[in-house]
Design a protein around this motif. Structure first.
Motif, mmCIF file in Angstrom:
data_model
loop_
_atom_site.group_PDB
_atom_site.id
_atom_site.type_symbol
_atom_site.label_atom_id
_atom_site.label_comp_id
_atom_site.label_asym_id
_atom_site.label_seq_id
_atom_site.Cartn_x
_atom_site.Cartn_y
_atom_site.Cartn_z
ATOM 1 N N LEU A 25 0.848 -1.198 0.000
ATOM 2 C CA LEU A 25 0.000 0.000 0.000
ATOM 3 C C LEU A 25 0.882 1.246 0.000
ATOM 4 O O LEU A 25 1.698 1.434 0.910
ATOM 5 C CB LEU A 25 -0.891 0.025 1.246
ATOM 6 C CG LEU A 25 -2.152 -0.821 1.220
ATOM 7 C CD1 LEU A 25 -2.817 -0.795 2.586
ATOM 8 C CD2 LEU A 25 -3.114 -0.339 0.163
ATOM 9 N N PRO A 26 0.747 2.112 -1.019
ATOM 10 C CA PRO A 26 1.536 3.353 -1.006
ATOM 11 C C PRO A 26 1.030 4.288 0.092
ATOM 12 O O PRO A 26 -0.137 4.237 0.488
ATOM 13 C CB PRO A 26 1.290 3.944 -2.402
ATOM 14 C CG PRO A 26 0.017 3.320 -2.866
ATOM 15 C CD PRO A 26 -0.091 1.985 -2.202
ATOM 16 N N ALA A 27 1.917 5.138 0.577
ATOM 17 C CA ALA A 27 1.534 6.075 1.646
ATOM 18 C C ALA A 27 0.476 7.049 1.148
ATOM 19 O O ALA A 27 -0.474 7.376 1.862
ATOM 20 C CB ALA A 27 2.767 6.822 2.140
ATOM 21 N N GLU A 28 0.633 7.527 -0.083
ATOM 22 C CA GLU A 28 -0.340 8.465 -0.677
ATOM 23 C C GLU A 28 -1.337 7.673 -1.503
ATOM 24 O O GLU A 28 -0.975 7.065 -2.508
ATOM 25 C CB GLU A 28 0.384 9.486 -1.564
ATOM 26 C CG GLU A 28 1.348 10.382 -0.822
ATOM 27 C CD GLU A 28 0.654 11.303 0.170
ATOM 28 O OE1 GLU A 28 -0.433 11.822 -0.172
ATOM 29 O OE2 GLU A 28 1.173 11.493 1.286
ATOM 30 N N ARG A 29 -2.572 7.666 -1.050
ATOM 31 C CA ARG A 29 -3.611 6.954 -1.812
ATOM 32 C C ARG A 29 -4.967 7.544 -1.494
ATOM 33 O O ARG A 29 -5.161 8.187 -0.468
ATOM 34 C CB ARG A 29 -3.575 5.456 -1.519
ATOM 35 C CG ARG A 29 -3.793 5.096 -0.069
ATOM 36 C CD ARG A 29 -3.638 3.593 0.150
ATOM 37 N NE ARG A 29 -4.009 3.212 1.499
ATOM 38 C CZ ARG A 29 -3.166 3.216 2.528
ATOM 39 N NH1 ARG A 29 -1.911 3.581 2.355
ATOM 40 N NH2 ARG A 29 -3.586 2.867 3.730
ATOM 41 N N ARG A 30 -5.905 7.297 -2.375
ATOM 42 C CA ARG A 30 -7.248 7.835 -2.227
ATOM 43 C C ARG A 30 -8.078 7.040 -1.228
ATOM 44 O O ARG A 30 -8.939 7.578 -0.547
ATOM 45 C CB ARG A 30 -7.906 7.827 -3.619
ATOM 46 C CG ARG A 30 -9.247 8.464 -3.674
ATOM 47 C CD ARG A 30 -9.758 8.540 -5.110
ATOM 48 N NE ARG A 30 -11.205 8.552 -5.083
ATOM 49 C CZ ARG A 30 -11.974 7.834 -5.859
ATOM 50 N NH1 ARG A 30 -11.444 7.064 -6.760
ATOM 51 N NH2 ARG A 30 -13.278 7.902 -5.755
ATOM 52 N N TRP A 31 -7.854 5.732 -1.183
ATOM 53 C CA TRP A 31 -8.630 4.834 -0.324
ATOM 54 C C TRP A 31 -7.815 4.495 0.913
ATOM 55 O O TRP A 31 -6.632 4.187 0.809
ATOM 56 C CB TRP A 31 -8.984 3.554 -1.088
ATOM 57 C CG TRP A 31 -9.839 3.804 -2.283
ATOM 58 C CD1 TRP A 31 -9.431 4.242 -3.502
ATOM 59 C CD2 TRP A 31 -11.249 3.656 -2.363
ATOM 60 N NE1 TRP A 31 -10.496 4.369 -4.340
ATOM 61 C CE2 TRP A 31 -11.634 4.007 -3.675
ATOM 62 C CE3 TRP A 31 -12.236 3.253 -1.464
ATOM 63 C CZ2 TRP A 31 -12.945 3.976 -4.108
ATOM 64 C CZ3 TRP A 31 -13.548 3.210 -1.899
ATOM 65 C CH2 TRP A 31 -13.898 3.575 -3.198
ATOM 66 N N ARG A 32 -8.467 4.493 2.056
ATOM 67 C CA ARG A 32 -7.756 4.223 3.299
ATOM 68 C C ARG A 32 -7.434 2.733 3.441
ATOM 69 O O ARG A 32 -6.350 2.350 3.847
ATOM 70 C CB ARG A 32 -8.603 4.694 4.491
ATOM 71 C CG ARG A 32 -7.891 4.600 5.826
ATOM 72 C CD ARG A 32 -8.627 5.353 6.908
ATOM 73 N NE ARG A 32 -9.996 4.898 7.091
ATOM 74 C CZ ARG A 32 -10.355 3.845 7.836
ATOM 75 N NH1 ARG A 32 -9.439 3.146 8.465
ATOM 76 N NH2 ARG A 32 -11.615 3.503 7.960
ATOM 77 N N GLN A 33 -8.398 1.859 3.081
ATOM 78 C CA GLN A 33 -8.238 0.430 3.349
ATOM 79 C C GLN A 33 -7.529 -0.325 2.232
ATOM 80 O O GLN A 33 -6.924 -1.364 2.476
ATOM 81 C CB GLN A 33 -9.623 -0.227 3.561
ATOM 82 C CG GLN A 33 -10.448 0.383 4.658
ATOM 83 C CD GLN A 33 -11.398 1.462 4.114
ATOM 84 O OE1 GLN A 33 -11.140 2.073 3.080
ATOM 85 N NE2 GLN A 33 -12.479 1.713 4.834
ATOM 86 N N VAL A 34 -7.663 0.133 0.978
ATOM 87 C CA VAL A 34 -7.130 -0.610 -0.165
ATOM 88 C C VAL A 34 -6.331 0.324 -1.071
ATOM 89 O O VAL A 34 -6.397 1.549 -0.932
ATOM 90 C CB VAL A 34 -8.272 -1.272 -0.985
ATOM 91 C CG1 VAL A 34 -8.975 -2.350 -0.179
ATOM 92 C CG2 VAL A 34 -9.268 -0.238 -1.492
ATOM 93 N N CYS A 35 -5.608 -0.263 -2.034
ATOM 94 C CA CYS A 35 -4.852 0.554 -2.982
ATOM 95 C C CYS A 35 -5.822 1.230 -3.956
ATOM 96 O O CYS A 35 -6.992 0.832 -4.066
ATOM 97 C CB CYS A 35 -3.839 -0.307 -3.733
ATOM 98 S SG CYS A 35 -4.566 -1.528 -4.838
ATOM 99 N N ASP A 36 -5.343 2.234 -4.659
ATOM 100 C CA ASP A 36 -6.213 2.981 -5.573
ATOM 101 C C ASP A 36 -6.747 2.104 -6.703
ATOM 102 O O ASP A 36 -7.879 2.284 -7.154
ATOM 103 C CB ASP A 36 -5.471 4.192 -6.139
ATOM 104 C CG ASP A 36 -5.315 5.300 -5.104
ATOM 105 O OD1 ASP A 36 -5.988 5.232 -4.048
ATOM 106 O OD2 ASP A 36 -4.520 6.231 -5.347
ATOM 107 N N GLY A 37 -5.923 1.153 -7.168
ATOM 108 C CA GLY A 37 -6.392 0.250 -8.232
ATOM 109 C C GLY A 37 -7.594 -0.574 -7.784
ATOM 110 O O GLY A 37 -8.590 -0.693 -8.497
ATOM 111 N N CYS A 38 -7.515 -1.136 -6.590
ATOM 112 C CA CYS A 38 -8.622 -1.942 -6.063
ATOM 113 C C CYS A 38 -9.814 -1.054 -5.708
ATOM 114 O O CYS A 38 -10.969 -1.474 -5.848
ATOM 115 C CB CYS A 38 -8.171 -2.755 -4.859
ATOM 116 S SG CYS A 38 -7.070 -4.122 -5.291
#
Length: 198
Positions: free
Chosen positions: A15-28
């Motif tokens: 999981l990258p530190a900067e992402r839109r979703w808290r629980q999952v990666c942006d792709g998922c």
């Protein structure tokens, strides 16, 4: 990269530190939004007055989507008002049955060779594409004999209705003693479909 870096619970990627979703990666997370859109489209399909067979297929597909939705629910990703996957499966199974009734009503007027078939409702299964396969059923994909429209007997039977009067008519001309209710219904359907070949 640390071996202790948190991983996406859906795809298992770091999981990258900067992402839109808290629980999952942006792709998922994007895939989750697409999944919800597919489920909403499948839910709306039966009420749009189109081909009931196409709506049935959408419901079969939605049963598989409910299983994918379970992965996100376990990861803590939910949308407001999102039903539990089991409730979603029941909902789409009921919708599929209402579509199957409409398909059966259309089939009633057709000879056996022109009757359409419906794939089985298999929760978690992926529907077979509706293209014509070499010596295979267009609904379930099984190889074997098919009617002129490209559907096997089992799938045509699934898209055929029957009444209590027809069951009683079958019982007057065939032995039904010892048959379970399911076996009697199946035998009635087979008998009815045989008559439609003439």
């Amino acid at each position: 990269m640390s071996i202790f870096q948190p991983r996406c619970p859906v795809c298992r990627q770091p999981l990258p530190a900067e992402r839109r979703w808290r629980q999952v990666c942006d792709g998922c997370g994007g895939a989750y939004e697409g999944l919800l859109a597919e489920i909403r489209a499948a839910d709306a399909a039966p009420g749009q007055g189109g081909d009931p067979r196409a709506a049935y297929w959408r419901c079969v597909g939605a049963l598989a989507l409910a299983d994918r939705l379970e992965l996100y629910r376990q990861a803590g990703v939910t949308a407001p008002g999102q039903p539990e996957p089991e409730a979603l499966r029941r909902h789409f199974a009921d919708l599929a049955r209402s579509c199957a009734i409409a398909v059966a009503a259309r089939n009633e007027r057709l000879p056996y060779g022109q009757k359409t078939g419906l794939p089985p409702l298999r929760p978690g299964g992926r529907p077979v594409k509706g293209d014509r396969r070499a010596a295979g059923c267009r609904a379930c994909g099984e190889s074997g004999p098919v009617n002129s429209a490209g559907f096997c007997h089992a799938c045509v039977r699934r898209a055929t209705s029957f009444s209590r009067r027809e069951m009683e008519e079958y019982a007057r001309t065939h032995p039904v003693h010892g048959l379970t209710d399911h076996a009697w219904r199946t035998a009635t359907l087979d008998w009815k479909l045989e008559r439609s070949k003439k």
